[in-house]
Design an enzyme around this catalytic site. Structure first.
Site, mmCIF file in Angstrom:
data_model
loop_
_atom_site.group_PDB
_atom_site.id
_atom_site.type_symbol
_atom_site.label_atom_id
_atom_site.label_comp_id
_atom_site.label_asym_id
_atom_site.label_seq_id
_atom_site.Cartn_x
_atom_site.Cartn_y
_atom_site.Cartn_z
ATOM 1 N N ALA A 1 0.935 -1.256 0.022
ATOM 2 C CA ALA A 1 -0.082 -0.051 0.127
ATOM 3 C C ALA A 1 1.136 1.316 -0.042
ATOM 4 O O ALA A 1 1.997 1.305 -0.099
ATOM 5 C CB ALA A 1 -0.869 0.021 1.115
ATOM 6 N N ASN A 2 0.191 2.442 -0.097
ATOM 7 C CA ASN A 2 1.192 3.717 0.190
ATOM 8 C C ASN A 2 0.286 4.573 1.227
ATOM 9 O O ASN A 2 -0.806 4.151 1.509
ATOM 10 C CB ASN A 2 1.179 4.315 -1.290
ATOM 11 C CG ASN A 2 0.103 4.698 -1.771
ATOM 12 O OD1 ASN A 2 -0.608 5.633 -1.543
ATOM 13 N ND2 ASN A 2 0.002 4.046 -3.142
ATOM 14 N N ARG A 3 0.734 5.773 1.332
ATOM 15 C CA ARG A 3 0.170 6.596 2.524
ATOM 16 C C ARG A 3 -0.937 7.494 2.086
ATOM 17 O O ARG A 3 -1.390 8.601 2.681
ATOM 18 C CB ARG A 3 1.366 7.625 3.128
ATOM 19 C CG ARG A 3 2.237 6.753 3.652
ATOM 20 C CD ARG A 3 3.502 7.501 4.273
ATOM 21 N NE ARG A 3 4.816 6.947 4.842
ATOM 22 C CZ ARG A 3 4.642 6.250 5.605
ATOM 23 N NH1 ARG A 3 3.964 5.901 6.811
ATOM 24 N NH2 ARG A 3 6.059 5.540 6.088
ATOM 25 N N ALA B 1 -3.054 7.636 -5.763
ATOM 26 C CA ALA B 1 -1.681 7.156 -5.760
ATOM 27 C C ALA B 1 -1.812 5.399 -6.090
ATOM 28 O O ALA B 1 -1.748 4.797 -5.088
ATOM 29 C CB ALA B 1 -1.190 7.368 -4.350
#
Ligand code: CTP
Length: 402
Positions: free
Chosen positions: A211-213, A277
């Site tokens: 995942a990402n932030r 994102a």
């Protein structure tokens, strides 16, 4: 634009909140309004006619007895050649003068002579707002049909007092202006928009993922801003914890492949804003069962495969929307990387932002963006994500109306 062609006579009064009137001028003009400023003598102690003139792109009227100004338009025409007279900030003194019909300066003369709607945005110390004389004057002015926006509760700029007396924020004043002027047709009525938002989750096995932030705050705010201007908006959102925006159809997805499929299923559209994102890679063969630790064995290698590029696919699609906007999340060389993405992805605009950890952009509420298009680069000041969304929506409206 909801204030397209509307002429607003803005009287800037003498209070510390006058600094917000500079932003107010920009906000009104973004909505298509023409702003003609009048400054009182006291206002000029707080901000300069030069700054006001630069932002309004026109003459700033300051003096009732200026021969030049009187020959140019004169205070009676100034009072009538407008759709609305807006006083921001409206001081206690200005309201007292208005309540008694005093016309000893240009602002007073205009306010007495106008037959147009008048909107006041009061700003003063809470004690002054609650003073018996002020309360009487407010009642008198309301009885005369004058509209008010604010004041708001909060901290005072000039002291560490709190209470009711802060001037309403520029966007709240713009909303009050729109309400008073009846708005007109919604500028994006009949336009279809697709917005992607949030991160994607790429499964490693049924319980783990890459995942990402990304929080989805910026993408969701853009979907909401477009819907507020009348667009028919589909928001394709990765996994986020924030609520679905009002007035928008939200489609929830998890992976980049699902996001691409959802976006393509909603084409054709007039506008695509790809804010998500999206993970660049997925795990090549994600395991069907939870991967177990094997005693004595090395950790399992993760083989990655490239994900589809959704923005690039939409930017080169046979059903390409008229306006394709992408974001660029960078940690260095923001402008150069943004320019390269504009060309590579077939976008009309790239909103490039520095997402280095020290900026707090990822997951935060504020953003500082560089707008990159064929026309060049425009650097916006640091704004809330909601403000970035509204400005972007105004830019989109301008693109469609030009
Ligand atoms: N994007 C997309 N699909 C991908 C990757 C990115 O639609 N698989 C979109 C994003 O939504 C954004 C833009 O492309 O609008 C740029 O995303 P960014 O992550 O900044 O760039 P990348 O293309 O991933 O390039 P790089 O990782 O080299 O910076």
């Amino acid at each position: 634009m909801d204030l397209a062609g509307k002429r607003i006579l803005l009287i800037i009064g003498g209070g510390i909140a006058a600094y917000k009137s500079l932003d107010l001028i920009r906000r009104l003009r973004e909505r298509g309004a023409q702003v003609r400023p009048v400054m009182t003598r006291a206002a000029q102690e707080f901000i300069t006619p030069l700054a006001v003139g630069a932002l309004s792109s026109g003459h700033v009227y300051t003096d009732l007895f200026s021969r030049e100004d009187e020959q140019d338009v004169g205070h009676i025409r100034l009072a009538r050649d407008c759709d609305l007279v807006l006083v921001a900030p409206a001081t206690a003194d200005r309201m007292a003068k208005m309540a008694h019909g005093l016309a000893d300066d240009l602002a007073g003369a205009v306010l007495l002579a106008t037959g147009r709607s008048v909107l006041l945005a009061p700003a003063m110390n809470p004690k002054m707002w609650q003073a018996a004389a002020t309360l009487r004057n407010v009642e008198t002015l309301k009885g005369d049909g004058i509209a008010f926006v604010g004041p708001m509760a909060g901290e005072m700029a000039e002291s560490n007092e709190a209470g009711t007396g802060r001037m309403a924020e520029p966007l709240q004043i713009v909303d009050a202006v729109i309400d008073l002027l009846g708005g007109g047709p919604m500028p994006l009525q009949g336009r279809r928009a697709i917005v992607t938002s949030g991160p994607t989750h790429e499964p490693i096995d049924p319980v783990r993922y890459i995942a990402n932030r990304s929080s989805g705050k910026q993408g969701h705010a853009i979907a909401a801003a477009l819907a507020k201007l009348g667009a028919d908006v589909t928001l394709v959102s990765g996994p986020v914890t924030i609520p679905e925006p009002d007035g928008v159809t939200t489609v929830h997805v998890e992976t980049a492949s699902e996001m691409l499929a959802a976006v393509e299923a909603h084409l054709p559209a007039d506008i695509a804003v790809m804010v998500a994102a999206v993970a660049d890679w997925r795990v090549a063969t994600s395991a069907g069962q939870k991967i177990k630790k094997q005693p004595g064995e090395a950790p399992p290698p993760l083989m990655l495969a490239e994900n589809p590029d959704i923005l690039k696919t939409v930017g080169h699609h046979v059903q390409r929307p008229k306006l394709v906007i992408g974001f660029a999340a960078e940690t260095q060389d923001v402008e150069d990387n943004g320019r390269a993405k504009l060309a590579r992805k077939g976008a009309d605009m790239i909103v490039a932002n520095d997402v280095s950890p020290q900026t707090g952009v990822m997951g935060g509420d504020r953003n500082r963006v560089h707008i990159i298009s064929a026309e060049g680069i425009d650097i916006w000041p640091e704004l809330s994500k909601t403000d970035v969304a509204q400005r972007l929506a105004a830019w989109i409206v301008a693109r469609f109306s030009s």
